[in-house]
Design a protein around this motif. Structure first.
Motif, PDB file in Angstrom:
ATOM      1  N   LEU A  33       0.824  -1.204   0.000  1.00 28.75           N
ATOM      2  CA  LEU A  33       0.000   0.000   0.000  1.00 28.75           C
ATOM      3  C   LEU A  33       0.860   1.256   0.000  1.00 28.75           C
ATOM      4  N   LEU A  34       1.911   1.255   0.794  1.00 28.31           N
ATOM      5  CA  LEU A  34       2.787   2.426   0.859  1.00 28.31           C
ATOM      6  C   LEU A  34       3.537   2.650  -0.446  1.00 28.31           C
ATOM      7  N   LEU A  35       3.882   1.579  -1.135  1.00 29.05           N
ATOM      8  CA  LEU A  35       4.649   1.706  -2.367  1.00 29.05           C
ATOM      9  C   LEU A  35       3.777   1.871  -3.605  1.00 29.05           C
ATOM     10  N   SER A  36       2.485   1.697  -3.447  1.00 25.74           N
ATOM     11  CA  SER A  36       1.600   1.827  -4.605  1.00 25.74           C
ATOM     12  C   SER A  36       1.467   3.293  -4.999  1.00 25.74           C
ATOM     13  N   ASN A  37       0.953   3.509  -6.138  1.00 27.19           N
ATOM     14  CA  ASN A  37       0.793   4.864  -6.652  1.00 27.19           C
ATOM     15  C   ASN A  37      -0.601   5.415  -6.383  1.00 27.19           C
ATOM     16  N   ILE A  38      -1.220   4.984  -5.314  1.00 34.13           N
ATOM     17  CA  ILE A  38      -2.528   5.508  -4.966  1.00 34.13           C
ATOM     18  C   ILE A  38      -2.334   6.938  -4.472  1.00 34.13           C
ATOM     19  N   PRO A  39      -2.947   7.902  -5.144  1.00 34.74           N
ATOM     20  CA  PRO A  39      -2.777   9.286  -4.684  1.00 34.74           C
ATOM     21  C   PRO A  39      -3.439   9.501  -3.324  1.00 34.74           C
ATOM     22  N   TRP A  40      -2.771  10.249  -2.502  1.00 35.78           N
ATOM     23  CA  TRP A  40      -3.290  10.553  -1.172  1.00 35.78           C
ATOM     24  C   TRP A  40      -3.836  11.960  -1.205  1.00 35.78           C
ATOM     25  N   ASN A  41      -5.102  12.095  -0.912  1.00 36.33           N
ATOM     26  CA  ASN A  41      -5.751  13.402  -0.924  1.00 36.33           C
ATOM     27  C   ASN A  41      -6.067  13.823   0.502  1.00 36.33           C
ATOM     28  N   PRO A  42      -5.214  14.667   1.083  1.00 37.28           N
ATOM     29  CA  PRO A  42      -5.494  15.109   2.442  1.00 37.28           C
ATOM     30  C   PRO A  42      -6.760  15.957   2.480  1.00 37.28           C
ATOM     31  N   GLN A  43      -7.488  15.830   3.560  1.00 37.65           N
ATOM     32  CA  GLN A  43      -8.704  16.606   3.741  1.00 37.65           C
ATOM     33  C   GLN A  43      -8.504  17.579   4.893  1.00 37.65           C
ATOM     34  N   PRO A  44      -9.017  18.793   4.755  1.00 36.13           N
ATOM     35  CA  PRO A  44      -8.931  19.731   5.877  1.00 36.13           C
ATOM     36  C   PRO A  44      -9.628  19.155   7.100  1.00 36.13           C
ATOM     37  N   TYR A  45      -9.041  19.358   8.259  1.00 30.95           N
ATOM     38  CA  TYR A  45      -9.585  18.793   9.491  1.00 30.95           C
ATOM     39  C   TYR A  45     -10.461  19.790  10.227  1.00 30.95           C
ATOM     40  N   HIS A  46      -9.984  21.008  10.366  1.00 30.90           N
ATOM     41  CA  HIS A  46     -10.715  22.032  11.116  1.00 30.90           C
ATOM     42  C   HIS A  46     -11.594  22.820  10.147  1.00 30.90           C
ATOM     43  N   THR A  47     -12.844  22.413  10.035  1.00 27.26           N
ATOM     44  CA  THR A  47     -13.736  23.000   9.041  1.00 27.26           C
ATOM     45  C   THR A  47     -15.022  23.558   9.642  1.00 27.26           C
ATOM     46  N   SER A  48     -15.056  23.741  10.935  1.00 26.25           N
ATOM     47  CA  SER A  48     -16.254  24.271  11.572  1.00 26.25           C
ATOM     48  C   SER A  48     -16.488  25.716  11.133  1.00 26.25           C
ATOM     49  N   ALA A  49     -17.752  26.084  11.016  1.00 27.07           N
ATOM     50  CA  ALA A  49     -18.095  27.459  10.651  1.00 27.07           C
ATOM     51  C   ALA A  49     -17.780  28.426  11.786  1.00 27.07           C
TER      52      ALA A  49
END
Length: 140
Positions: A33-49
């Motif tokens: 899994l670590l060596l695969s080319n699966i793109p990692w899409n980080p998501q914002p964590y602090h998204t409260s209004a």
């Protein structure tokens, strides 16, 4: 060695072999899994209004007992402490006002919550929270 003891020893050996096999499979899957080319899409964590700044404004403009409950002091004391901090060369940073820095510090003191929970409450990263706590204690 009696038959029951031999049976138990064989069972333990079999369980160890199974555990080793499962560990090997999980290690292989993790590496793949670590060596695969699966793109990692980080998501914002602090998204409260409601940001920490907005929450603090609500406290300052709201019922007097509320700021005392949340920060452990009334609005007049909060303002006085802020002025005293400014006199001792504490100041707002580029993104976080001195008032919010003080509120972060006081909220931790009152609630005893860990940095991760404080970060969620104020919509700030754990590093930001840690930095302002260190500043209040002159640890930076």
């Amino acid at each position: 060695m009696d038959a029951e003891a031999e049976e138990m020893a064989k069972h333990q050996e079999l369980m160890q072999e199974k555990a080793l096999l499962v560990t090997h499979i999980l290690s292989k899957l993790t590496i793949d899994l670590l060596l695969s080319n699966i793109p990692w899409n980080p998501q914002p964590y602090h998204t409260s209004a409601l940001s920490g700044k907005a929450w603090l404004i609500k406290l300052i403009l709201g019922h007097p007992d509320r700021i005392h409950c949340e920060l452990g002091m009334d609005i007049h004391t909060f303002k006085a402490v802020t002025l005293e901090l400014r006199r001792h060369n504490h100041e707002s940073s580029k993104y976080v006002s001195l008032e919010e820095q003080l509120a972060i510090f006081l909220y931790i003191c009152v609630t005893g919550l860990p940095i991760r929970h404080i970060g969620e409450h104020f919509q700030r990263s754990n590093n930001t929270i840690s930095r302002y706590i260190a500043r209040q204690f002159h640890l930076d």
